[in-house]
Design an enzyme around this catalytic site. Structure first.
Site: not given
Length: 827
Positions: A115-116, A640, A652, A656, A726, A738, A742
């Site tokens: 969270d930082e 950056c 470089h 990006h 589904c 499909h 499954h």
DNA sequence: CATGGGTAGTGA
DNA sequence: TCACTACC
């Protein structure tokens, strides 16, 4: 780069786990809440408390019951349990969601925890300084903002305003940058709230330690500026232990040895003295931090370097026998497998090492911890079973004490802690299985892609990439796209000298992407497509006369092995090349390149002299004079701010671009996930009895980049049918595929069940010698069967691939997305 | 039994 | 490589 005049920000989410719970369950909003872990015993341990509950005296570390006593109306959502242990996936995902928003503001972002994040916004500040007059900054541009050393922001504002004119004081010159920083941080926090619903606090200072320090001074939903001239005011009363790295034993030692308590007292000691009392490194660090100096860079790092999980087994829960040890290692290994799967999809990387850590109780009652590492072989299948097998092997071989007595399989010493983690990630470099991406891209280019993209609302990056070069060549394109240089020349991210250097540099070394784009457009009408090896690859290989190697491939060249020169490859390589510390970049550039580089400067200089008078030329001279060893061949990336050797600037910029491409990939992936989640929630409201079906759907979310998922992307006007398995709408002609999916999924699940029969403690039919042997051997029948199922998946996907890539309905972006995903999963 | 699980980094 | 520190 001036480390002492940066603008560094720490963004910290307020009681993050609580906010996540509030968002997931809006009924909780406004109530006092605390997030608990393992509620059965005394209401569980509290790991997060919101501000309503804090007001009632509830704190972290309390038990749930205790919190109920202090605050009877408190709500106690708990961390989900999976495989018998806490599972913090939802908070981890929420943290990522926030970090992605932060990343929009600067690439120079370092995630410090769930969270930082640290942000270096020196450059955005510099840019804003050009368009924004500091004197026009008013209080409403910096809401909820505090400045240390001032009673309120207005005082700080006034102070800065009055000093701007003279600009006598160096520190005040920086203060105005911090103020601009605060304006930007206000915008960042507002955007985070808008886009995620989460609130955060921020610290704004000139380095990481101080940004972190002041971030916590005003919470929640506030931001705090620390002007340099206020550092001493702050330090006067600041307990030394509040400073990062001084919160533990080292901080205690410093206080004890020097007989001090607050930061200002640290200033009286000479650097030498501190170095003798501690060591050279710590002494200098203390000396500097006492003066508010911290030179640590903000690293550009989004992804964690390791993925691990662990669990304690305290007191009676200690593991005493092989069965128990086995069970828990298996569970830990399975969790790693799950998390690695997600990580591979998002980051296309593979861990090269695993570490198992454990602690045992010694006869004297004390715990001792150990860890053993294992470097994966190429044959190792990176699955839960491998992790578990290796972990068990490592534990047993590392300690005679662990060896179970053969009669009762009891361990000699009780295990109190177990952990498995994987790390030393390397980028997946695709070779054989990615080759089709080239044809695929070719097919996309040969169709009229633009027609399709125009009908879509969202214009994706890939679309832009393909459309843009029509009006400009590769060089201009790269310049405009990745360095934010506008056509009109009004708004420029870089200074003029940098522009000149980079442009000239671009002429000499073309980027992979630039070449790719150029060739795509030249050749697209004929339906052919050229792939050119990147500069990076070239640098690694033997030198060739032509700058690049051109490989032609059309629809008829399916069998050619285009070993590794794929778009995906380039994205990964570009990212890998620059994701680490700046020193790595320096290492990459060799002498030859440096020489070329200097040549470039001379070229530029003479051409500039001829054209535009001497101003630019002087600037270039200045650059040369400023730092003869650094500035000549290095340039600060406007994106950056890393110092990049001039000759690496193209790679470089590719980096990006690659980041952006990958981010777009991720966004598409997330959108899909959200869509599925939404239908899931809707259905849950309509029909609560179908728990089993939900479980299936959840699994589907994890496997989102599947045929099925992709098929869901098609237009609504196409005839569809509801899948009985589904409940999703599937395009009619994809229904067979499909359903196959499954079937394959079922088979795979069955096989997984068979291969890991020990699911609970109560499962008694384990423990035969035969079983043990099977567990320890990685080359058993189960593994082979699993492989064949994978092959099955592969075939079906390829089927989808073939039908899709000829379909004109999909934009190039969609097609490329699909392919990249295809490559990632079925590697 | 009783803040737990999860990261990053350092020095020998 | 591993033991250990530090932080959330």
């Amino acid at each position: 780069m001036d480390q002492e005049n940066r603008v560094v920000v720490l963004i910290d989410m307020d009681c993050f786990y609580c906010q996540v719970e509030e968002k997931l369950n809006p009924e909780l909003k406004g109530m006092p809440i605390a997030v608990v872990q393992y509620n059965p015993w005394k209401g569980g341990g509290i790991i997060a408390v919101n501000y309503e509950a804090r007001a009632m005296g509830v704190t972290r570390g309390m038990r749930g019951d205790e919190a109920k006593e202090k605050c009877p109306e408190i709500q106690l959502p708990s961390v989900p349990c999976q495989r018998g242990k806490a599972d913090i996936t939802k908070y981890r995902e929420a943290g990522k969601e926030v970090a992605r928003v932060l990343q929009k503001f600067t690439a120079l972002l370092e995630r410090a925890s769930i969270d930082e994040a640290y942000l270096d916004i020196t450059l955005p500040v510099e840019e804003r300084l050009r368009s924004l007059d500091v004197n026009t900054i008013s209080t409403d541009m910096v809401p909820n903002t505090f400045a240390l050393g001032y009673n309120c922001v207005d005082e700080f504002l006034a102070d800065v305003h009055s000093c701007v004119a003279e600009s006598i004081d160096f520190e005040y010159d920086h203060a105005k940058r911090l103020l601009i920083g605060a304006v930007i941080v206000s915008e960042i926090r507002a955007t985070v709230y808008e886009e995620t619903g989460y609130r955060c606090s921020a610290g704004i200072a000139h380095n990481k330690i101080l940004a972190k320090l002041v971030c916590g001074m005003n919470k929640p939903n506030k931001q705090t500026i620390l002007p340099k001239h206020s550092i001493n005011i702050l330090y006067k009363t600041l307990p030394l232990k509040k400073v990062k790295h001084l919160g533990g034993k080292f901080g205690d030692a410093v206080c004890d040895i020097l007989k001090i308590k607050v930061m200002s007292e640290l200033q009286q000691f000479a650097e030498k003295e501190l170095q003798t009392r501690f060591d050279d490194k710590n002494g200098s660090w203390l000396y500097n931090i006492a003066r508010g100096i911290d030179l640590e860079h903000v690293q550009a790092r989004f992804n964690p370097k390791s993925i691990g999980c662990c669990k304690q087994f305290r007191g009676k829960a200690a593991l005493l026998d092989l069965e128990n040890l086995t069970k828990w290692l298996k569970d830990l290994g399975d969790e790693i497998e799950d998390r690695l799967e997600t990580d591979a999809l998002e980051n296309n990387r593979t861990p090269k090492q695993m570490v198992v850590s454990y602690s045992v109780q010694m006869p004297d009652g004390r715990d001792t911890s150990s860890s053993r590492s294992y470097n994966f072989n190429t044959e190792d299948e990176l699955c839960g079973e491998t992790f578990y097998n290796k972990a068990l092997e490592l534990i047993i071989e590392s300690s005679e004490g662990m060896k179970p007595k053969h009669c009762n399989r009891k361990l000699k010493a009780p295990i109190k802690f177990l952990g498995i983690s994987v790390g030393k990630f390397e980028d997946n470099t695709e070779s054989k299985k990615t080759k089709k991406i080239v044809d695929y891209f070719a097919a996309g280019c040969s169709k009229d892609v633009n027609k399709n993209t125009k009908s879509e609302n969202k214009e994706t990056l890939v679309d832009k990439v393909v459309e843009k070069p029509k009006s400009s060549d590769g060089k201009d394109f790269i310049m405009k796209k990745f360095f934010q240089v506008k056509d009109d020349g009004v708004e420029k991210t870089m200074d003029v000298a940098s522009n000149v250097i980079i442009e000239a540099s671009l002429d000499k070394q073309e980027s992979f992407f630039a070449k790719m784009l150029k060739n795509t457009h030249k050749e697209s009408e004929q339906g052919t497509y050229n792939v050119i090896e990147s500069q990076i690859q070239k640098d690694n290989a033997k030198p060739r006369t032509p700058n690049c190697e051109v490989m032609k491939c059309g629809d008829d060249s399916n069998d050619t092995d285009y070993s590794g020169s794929t778009i995906n490859n380039e994205i990964n390589k570009s990212i890998a090349l620059f994701e680490d510390e700046p020193q790595d970049i320096a290492r990459i550039s060799n002498i030859r390149q440096l020489l070329n580089c200097k040549q470039d400067i001379t070229d530029i200089k003479s051409s500039v002299d001829g054209n535009e008078g001497s101003n630019l030329s002087n600037q270039i001279d200045n650059i040369q004079e400023e730092n003869i060893h650094d500035k000549i061949e290095n340039i600060d990336c406007p994106e950056c701010r890393k110092s990049i050797p001039l000759n690496m600037i193209v790679q470089h910029s590719d980096y990006h671009l690659a980041l952006k491409l990958r981010e777009e990939e991720r966004q598409i992936f997330r959108d899909e996930k959200d869509k599925i989640n939404k239908t899931l929630i809707e259905r849950r409201q309509n029909d609560r009895s179908h728990k089993q079906r939900e479980k299936g759907d959840r699994q589907k979310i994890n496997m989102a980049p599947s045929i099925e998922k992709f098929v869901m992307k098609v237009d609504k006007c196409v005839p569809t049918e509801m899948c009985v398995q589904c409940g999703t709408r599937i395009v009619l002609d994809k229904l067979t595929q499909h359903l196959d999916f499954h079937e394959a999924q079922k088979l795979r699940r069955e096989l997984k069940q068979k291969s890991s029969p020990i699911k609970t403690n109560t499962n008694r039919n384990v423990g035969s010698v035969k079983r043990k042997k099977k567990m320890l051997s990685p080359t058993n029948k189960t593994k082979l069967q699993c492989k064949s199922i994978d092959t099955f998946f592969m075939v079906r996907t390829t089927g989808a691939f073939l039908s899709l890539h000829t379909s004109p309905r999909h934009s190039l972006s969609d097609q490329l997305s699909f392919l990249l995903r295809y490559v990632v999963i079925y590697r």
